[in-house]
Design a protein around this motif. Structure first.
Motif, PDB file in Angstrom:
ATOM      1  N   VAL A  40       0.875  -1.171   0.000  1.00 59.07           N
ATOM      2  CA  VAL A  40       0.000   0.000   0.000  1.00 59.07           C
ATOM      3  C   VAL A  40       0.914   1.222   0.000  1.00 59.07           C
ATOM      4  CG1 VAL A  40      -1.753   1.308   1.256  1.00 59.07           C
ATOM      5  CG2 VAL A  40      -1.841  -1.201   1.229  1.00 59.07           C
ATOM      6  N   SER A  41       0.740   2.067  -1.008  1.00 58.69           N
ATOM      7  CA  SER A  41       1.611   3.226  -1.174  1.00 58.69           C
ATOM      8  C   SER A  41       0.801   4.511  -1.093  1.00 58.69           C
ATOM      9  CB  SER A  41       2.317   3.135  -2.537  1.00 58.69           C
ATOM     10  OG  SER A  41       3.159   4.240  -2.718  1.00 58.69           O
ATOM     11  N   PHE A  42       1.251   5.415  -0.247  1.00 59.17           N
ATOM     12  CA  PHE A  42       0.702   6.763  -0.179  1.00 59.17           C
ATOM     13  C   PHE A  42       1.719   7.653  -0.883  1.00 59.17           C
ATOM     14  CE2 PHE A  42      -1.563   6.026   4.177  1.00 59.17           C
ATOM     15  CZ  PHE A  42      -2.423   5.119   3.581  1.00 59.17           C
ATOM     16  N   ASP A  43       1.562   7.791  -2.192  1.00 54.04           N
ATOM     17  CA  ASP A  43       2.531   8.519  -2.996  1.00 54.04           C
ATOM     18  C   ASP A  43       2.125   9.976  -3.120  1.00 54.04           C
ATOM     19  OD1 ASP A  43       4.834   8.767  -4.546  1.00 54.04           O
ATOM     20  OD2 ASP A  43       4.419   6.933  -5.647  1.00 54.04           O
ATOM     21  N   VAL A  44       2.976  10.796  -3.747  1.00 58.63           N
ATOM     22  CA  VAL A  44       2.699  12.225  -3.853  1.00 58.63           C
ATOM     23  C   VAL A  44       1.615  12.534  -4.875  1.00 58.63           C
ATOM     24  CG1 VAL A  44       4.922  13.034  -3.012  1.00 58.63           C
ATOM     25  CG2 VAL A  44       4.635  12.545  -5.438  1.00 58.63           C
ATOM     26  N   PRO A  46      -2.135  11.650  -6.892  1.00 60.05           N
ATOM     27  CA  PRO A  46      -3.416  11.006  -6.608  1.00 60.05           C
ATOM     28  C   PRO A  46      -3.481   9.614  -7.217  1.00 60.05           C
ATOM     29  CG  PRO A  46      -3.728  13.210  -7.531  1.00 60.05           C
ATOM     30  CD  PRO A  46      -2.276  12.883  -7.645  1.00 60.05           C
ATOM     31  N   PRO A  47      -4.348   8.766  -6.681  1.00 63.18           N
ATOM     32  CA  PRO A  47      -5.307   8.964  -5.593  1.00 63.18           C
ATOM     33  C   PRO A  47      -4.629   8.924  -4.223  1.00 63.18           C
ATOM     34  CG  PRO A  47      -5.435   6.701  -6.378  1.00 63.18           C
ATOM     35  CD  PRO A  47      -4.444   7.408  -7.256  1.00 63.18           C
ATOM     36  N   LEU A  48      -5.427   8.883  -3.176  1.00 57.11           N
ATOM     37  CA  LEU A  48      -4.881   8.895  -1.824  1.00 57.11           C
ATOM     38  C   LEU A  48      -4.024   7.674  -1.536  1.00 57.11           C
ATOM     39  CD1 LEU A  48      -7.903  10.257   0.237  1.00 57.11           C
ATOM     40  CD2 LEU A  48      -5.741  11.416  -0.234  1.00 57.11           C
ATOM     41  N   GLN A  49      -4.365   6.542  -2.129  1.00 54.72           N
ATOM     42  CA  GLN A  49      -3.546   5.345  -1.926  1.00 54.72           C
ATOM     43  C   GLN A  49      -3.483   4.536  -3.210  1.00 54.72           C
ATOM     44  OE1 GLN A  49      -5.141   2.863   1.167  1.00 54.72           O
ATOM     45  NE2 GLN A  49      -6.925   2.264  -0.006  1.00 54.72           N
ATOM     46  N   HIS A  50      -2.374   3.848  -3.360  1.00 56.39           N
ATOM     47  CA  HIS A  50      -2.141   2.958  -4.492  1.00 56.39           C
ATOM     48  C   HIS A  50      -1.947   1.574  -3.877  1.00 56.39           C
ATOM     49  CE1 HIS A  50      -1.304   6.530  -7.031  1.00 56.39           C
ATOM     50  NE2 HIS A  50      -0.858   7.010  -5.891  1.00 56.39           N
ATOM     51  N   LYS A  56       1.934   0.395  -7.759  1.00 59.38           N
ATOM     52  CA  LYS A  56       3.203   1.052  -7.419  1.00 59.38           C
ATOM     53  C   LYS A  56       4.080   1.184  -8.656  1.00 59.38           C
ATOM     54  CE  LYS A  56       6.174   3.035  -4.865  1.00 59.38           C
ATOM     55  NZ  LYS A  56       5.913   4.339  -4.272  1.00 59.38           N
ATOM     56  N   LEU A  57       4.156   0.128  -9.447  1.00 55.49           N
ATOM     57  CA  LEU A  57       4.979   0.174 -10.662  1.00 55.49           C
ATOM     58  C   LEU A  57       4.398   1.130 -11.697  1.00 55.49           C
ATOM     59  CD1 LEU A  57       5.976  -3.575 -11.017  1.00 55.49           C
ATOM     60  CD2 LEU A  57       7.326  -1.680 -10.064  1.00 55.49           C
ATOM     61  N   ASP A 127       4.696   2.309   1.829  1.00 55.21           N
ATOM     62  CA  ASP A 127       5.578   3.457   1.724  1.00 55.21           C
ATOM     63  C   ASP A 127       4.746   4.719   1.579  1.00 55.21           C
ATOM     64  OD1 ASP A 127       4.822   3.509  -0.982  1.00 55.21           O
ATOM     65  OD2 ASP A 127       6.827   3.234  -1.747  1.00 55.21           O
ATOM     66  N   GLN A 128       5.371   5.806   1.925  1.00 60.30           N
ATOM     67  CA  GLN A 128       4.698   7.097   1.816  1.00 60.30           C
ATOM     68  C   GLN A 128       5.725   8.147   1.431  1.00 60.30           C
ATOM     69  OE1 GLN A 128       2.088   8.231   4.969  1.00 60.30           O
ATOM     70  NE2 GLN A 128       2.002  10.349   4.339  1.00 60.30           N
ATOM     71  N   ALA A 129       5.364   8.975   0.469  1.00 61.50           N
ATOM     72  CA  ALA A 129       6.179  10.134   0.084  1.00 61.50           C
ATOM     73  C   ALA A 129       5.297  11.360   0.237  1.00 61.50           C
ATOM     74  CB  ALA A 129       6.666  10.001  -1.354  1.00 61.50           C
TER      75      ALA A 129
END
Length: 146
Positions: A40-44, A46-50, A56-57, A127-129
């Protein structure tokens, strides 16, 4: 003789190093081996989570389309390692040469990684950025340096 804790921390640091290498090489297959299938990725972006390694890829694929050459720098990596779970935080920066030939120094983000030891391998399960947020303007602050 190193302790198991020291061995595990060294392996996690190697995984972070593989992220840096994978980004520089735009190596999606190499990056895929670092993440758990259900990451589960909270990237910079959208959306709120991937959710999931494919999502992620897809984020990395999207980032790579902007760059001819890309680098990733990690600063101030700190890790806390348990028997089968670990977390770390650092500052990370994507930079390089954009597709139009313009060099960019990128921006620093805050990064957090959560690892789980799965079948003997330390894999990223979360991960989270993020960038700091200026409440008054409603915008992210992207010009800070560590």
């Amino acid at each position: 003789m190193p302790t198991q804790h020291e061995v595990d921390e060294a392996e996690i640091r190697q995984q972070i190093g593989k992220i840096v290498e994978g980004i520089r090489a735009k190596d999606l297959e190499g990056l895929k081996r670092i993440y758990a299938t259900d990451v589960v990725s909270f990237d910079v972006e959208p959306p709120l989570q991937h959710v999931g390694v494919a999502a992620k890829l897809k984020n990395w694929t999207s980032a790579f389309t902007f760059f001819q050459d890309v680098t990733y720098e990690v600063r101030d990596l700190a890790l806390t390692v348990g028997d089968d779970m670990a977390f770390g935080h650092c500052f990370g920066r994507l930079s390089g040469t954009l597709q139009n030939g313009t060099a960019t120094s990128g921006m620093w983000v805050r990064a957090t990684f959560c690892f789980r030891k799965i079948d003997g391998d330390w894999l990223i399960v979360h991960d989270q950025a993020s960038v700091p947020f200026d409440i008054a303007s409603g915008k992210g602050v992207t010009d800070l340096e560590p």
